[in-house]
Design a protein around this motif. Structure first.
Motif, PDB file in Angstrom:
ATOM      1  N   LEU A   1       0.816  -1.242  -0.080  1.00 52.72           N
ATOM      2  CA  LEU A   1      -0.033  -0.017  -0.030  1.00 52.72           C
ATOM      3  C   LEU A   1       0.923   1.186   0.087  1.00 52.72           C
ATOM      4  N   MET A   2       1.969   1.238   0.622  1.00 49.10           N
ATOM      5  CA  MET A   2       2.708   2.194   0.961  1.00 49.10           C
ATOM      6  C   MET A   2       3.543   2.831  -0.438  1.00 49.10           C
ATOM      7  N   GLY A   3       4.083   1.687  -1.077  1.00 46.47           N
ATOM      8  CA  GLY A   3       4.468   1.782  -2.375  1.00 46.47           C
ATOM      9  C   GLY A   3       6.235   2.235  -2.380  1.00 46.47           C
ATOM     10  N   ASN A   4       6.812   1.707  -1.416  1.00 45.71           N
ATOM     11  CA  ASN A   4       8.143   2.026  -1.445  1.00 45.71           C
ATOM     12  C   ASN A   4       8.697   1.099  -2.678  1.00 45.71           C
ATOM     13  N   PRO A   5       9.981   1.617  -3.524  1.00 42.78           N
ATOM     14  CA  PRO A   5      10.556   0.751  -4.604  1.00 42.78           C
ATOM     15  C   PRO A   5      10.958  -0.824  -4.310  1.00 42.78           C
ATOM     16  N   TYR A   6      11.535  -1.234  -3.053  1.00 44.57           N
ATOM     17  CA  TYR A   6      11.838  -2.261  -2.820  1.00 44.57           C
ATOM     18  C   TYR A   6      11.314  -2.729  -1.526  1.00 44.57           C
ATOM     19  N   GLN A   7      11.296  -3.980  -1.247  1.00 43.73           N
ATOM     20  CA  GLN A   7      10.802  -4.586   0.200  1.00 43.73           C
ATOM     21  C   GLN A   7      11.958  -5.616   0.546  1.00 43.73           C
ATOM     22  N   ILE A   8      12.594  -5.135   1.515  1.00 44.20           N
ATOM     23  CA  ILE A   8      13.726  -6.133   1.777  1.00 44.20           C
ATOM     24  C   ILE A   8      13.397  -7.025   2.900  1.00 44.20           C
ATOM     25  N   VAL A   9      13.146  -8.345   2.722  1.00 44.61           N
ATOM     26  CA  VAL A   9      12.739  -9.529   3.714  1.00 44.61           C
ATOM     27  C   VAL A   9      13.822 -10.252   4.352  1.00 44.61           C
ATOM     28  N   ILE A  10      13.702 -10.083   5.798  1.00 42.52           N
ATOM     29  CA  ILE A  10      14.740 -10.732   6.686  1.00 42.52           C
ATOM     30  C   ILE A  10      13.927 -12.113   7.156  1.00 42.52           C
ATOM     31  N   SER A  11      14.405 -13.239   7.251  1.00 44.94           N
ATOM     32  CA  SER A  11      13.950 -14.328   7.628  1.00 44.94           C
ATOM     33  C   SER A  11      15.072 -15.405   8.250  1.00 44.94           C
ATOM     34  N   GLU A  12      14.642 -16.276   8.880  1.00 44.31           N
ATOM     35  CA  GLU A  12      15.677 -17.371   9.456  1.00 44.31           C
ATOM     36  C   GLU A  12      16.265 -18.161   8.137  1.00 44.31           C
ATOM     37  N   GLY A  13      15.191 -18.542   7.365  1.00 45.56           N
ATOM     38  CA  GLY A  13      15.823 -19.141   6.341  1.00 45.56           C
ATOM     39  C   GLY A  13      16.874 -18.545   5.208  1.00 45.56           C
ATOM     40  N   ASN A  14      16.560 -17.139   5.055  1.00 47.53           N
ATOM     41  CA  ASN A  14      17.623 -16.266   4.105  1.00 47.53           C
ATOM     42  C   ASN A  14      18.715 -16.012   5.182  1.00 47.53           C
ATOM     43  N   ILE A  15      18.814 -16.072   6.449  1.00 44.84           N
ATOM     44  CA  ILE A  15      19.852 -15.887   7.228  1.00 44.84           C
ATOM     45  C   ILE A  15      20.887 -17.187   7.032  1.00 44.84           C
ATOM     46  N   GLN A  16      20.182 -18.424   7.145  1.00 46.71           N
ATOM     47  CA  GLN A  16      20.979 -19.706   7.109  1.00 46.71           C
ATOM     48  C   GLN A  16      21.723 -19.701   5.690  1.00 46.71           C
ATOM     49  N   GLU A  17      20.945 -19.275   4.507  1.00 49.04           N
ATOM     50  CA  GLU A  17      21.562 -19.231   3.172  1.00 49.04           C
ATOM     51  C   GLU A  17      22.646 -17.965   3.077  1.00 49.04           C
ATOM     52  N   ASN A  18      22.742 -17.050   4.269  1.00 45.53           N
ATOM     53  CA  ASN A  18      23.501 -15.981   3.904  1.00 45.53           C
ATOM     54  C   ASN A  18      22.992 -15.090   2.673  1.00 45.53           C
ATOM     55  N   LEU A  19      21.816 -14.958   2.606  1.00 48.79           N
ATOM     56  CA  LEU A  19      20.969 -14.190   1.388  1.00 48.79           C
ATOM     57  C   LEU A  19      20.180 -13.379   2.008  1.00 48.79           C
ATOM     58  N   ILE A  20      19.602 -12.092   1.298  1.00 50.77           N
ATOM     59  CA  ILE A  20      18.858 -11.349   1.429  1.00 50.77           C
ATOM     60  C   ILE A  20      17.749 -11.537   0.286  1.00 50.77           C
ATOM     61  N   GLU A  21      16.318 -11.335   0.836  1.00 48.94           N
ATOM     62  CA  GLU A  21      15.295 -11.513  -0.084  1.00 48.94           C
ATOM     63  C   GLU A  21      14.871 -10.013  -0.385  1.00 48.94           C
TER      64      GLU A  21
END
Length: 424
Positions: A383-403
């Protein structure tokens, strides 16, 4: 900015009186709050966007040699009587008297005021050329305010006024301002058209409008691929009727005419530039000594609907989930969304680490640290409409990646943390 420190209360329900998408989304996203008919308060999120629009306008106006001033919103009726516009603008003018029975208007525009200033300040042709501008609140008592801030009674406007010794100078000032406007609207990221327009109550020799192309626009624009563009209202009667008939039949296909093949589109007016000539300077006695005679100055006037730009941007950039702001005026560069941070120290620590990385590198981030469901976080981010959404989750942390989710097309990708700043 952390969501827990911000004021952001979204609505699920669409306002009953809202017709345009921009009106619906701006109220739902907690950008504006209605106070009275056609009058809105700007809340923190909306004001953040409005300020970014102002910054782009101010930067470009200054780069083109314009000088910023700030004129009173309250104007003496006597100035309007000098130009005869008290009667011409009629009921759009909101008038009142002070305790000494002196009559005033809330300013809908400032041609009279700036001319009064310049007849005191411009003493010689050596003071010319000059272009003054302001970004200031205007009030026009619309007979039927609607569409939220798109057609409100109170609105924010950038108005500029050029002063030259002769018509040639006025033409140059007009051309300069036209180029400045192109730069402003290009920087915001609009898809727009420039069309010939009616000078209306402002008056003058000629004028052109800048229109953001959008199906919700109130104006009908007609143009070919090369050298012709016009507001429908200015067309010769036969061609105007022909186009109106096509529109009534929902037929927006190209038309053959003496101007070649014409395209029809709807537009939202966000800018209007005028060659005023001596309409105001003559009636108000604005002249300087030049070649041993008093020379009446030639004027131009140039308006941009600052608050309307926010709504026009939304009309051109949205989907069924909400707003898709271009980065130039988005409230934040990105939304930072943590998944289950209240249940995972790893997620909380990584979210704070990324948040601080952004802050250190002057990237504006909206960190949604609220204790709400993931669905609410994503819904509000869309709804807010910022260009990017950066998602932090345990799964991403284990992969050393950022969604990373691109708001424009909702595409998802995973990148290394070291690549994160490269997005901006």
């Amino acid at each position: 900015m952390k969501a827990s420190s911000f004021h952001y209360k979204t609505l699920k329900e669409v306002p009953k009186d809202a017709e345009l998408v921009s009106h619906k989304l701006m109220v739902r996203a907690n950008m504006i709050k209605p106070l009275a008919s056609g009058i809105y308060s700007w809340l923190p999120l909306g004001l953040k966007i409005l300020n970014k629009v102002e910054e782009i306008i101010r930067k470009n106006m200054n780069e083109y040699g314009c000088l910023e001033v700030l004129m009173p919103m309250v104007q003496p009726k006597s100035l309007w009587d000098e130009t005869g516009r008290s009667e011409k603008m009629g009921q759009e003018l909101l008038g009142f008297s002070d305790r000494n029975d002196r009559k005033f208007y809330l300013g809908p525009t400032h041609e009279e005021v700036i001319t009064d200033i310049c007849r005191q300040e411009l003493q010689s042709h050596k003071d010319l050329p000059k272009t003054f501008y302001q970004i200031q609140t205007k009030f026009r008592d619309e007979i039927r305010p609607r569409f939220g801030i798109m057609r409100g009674r109170e609105f924010l406007m950038k108005d500029a006024y050029s002063f030259d010794i002769d018509e040639n100078g006025m033409n140059k000032s007009y051309a300069t301002m036209k180029e400045c406007y192109k730069k402003i609207f290009d920087e915001i990221g609009f898809d727009y058209k420039i069309v010939k327009a009616d000078s209306g109550a402002i008056g003058g020799n000629m004028s052109e409008e800048f229109h953001v192309l959008a199906n919700s626009g109130e104006d009908t624009l007609v143009f070919n691929e090369k050298d012709f563009s016009s507001n429908l209202e200015l067309l010769e009667e036969d061609l105007k009727k022909q186009i109106e008939d096509k529109i009534n039949n929902n037929d927006f296909s190209d038309i053959e005419s003496k101007h070649g093949k014409l395209s029809i589109m709807k537009g939202i007016e966000v800018g209007h530039i005028f060659e005023l000539g001596n309409k105001y300077s003559e009636s108000m006695g604005l002249s300087v000594q030049y070649n041993n005679v008093q020379k009446i100055l030639e004027m131009g006037c140039y308006g941009i609907g600052v608050s309307r730009i926010v709504a026009a941007t939304i009309e051109q950039n949205h989907d069924d989930q909400g707003i898709i702001f271009p980065r130039s005026i988005s409230p934040f560069d990105c939304s930072l969304i943590s998944i289950n941070e209240n249940k995972s120290n790893k997620v909380k620590e990584k979210s704070l680490e990324i948040y601080n990385l952004f802050i250190t590198n002057n990237i504006e981030v909206f960190y949604d640290d609220r204790d709400v469901s993931l669905g609410v976080k994503f819904s509000d981010a869309n709804l807010m409409g910022n260009p990017y959404q950066i998602v932090i989750s345990e799964g991403n942390i284990q992969e050393n990646l950022i969604e990373v989710i691109d708001r424009r097309d909702q595409s998802k990708s995973k990148i290394k943390e070291t690549e994160l700043l490269g997005l901006f």
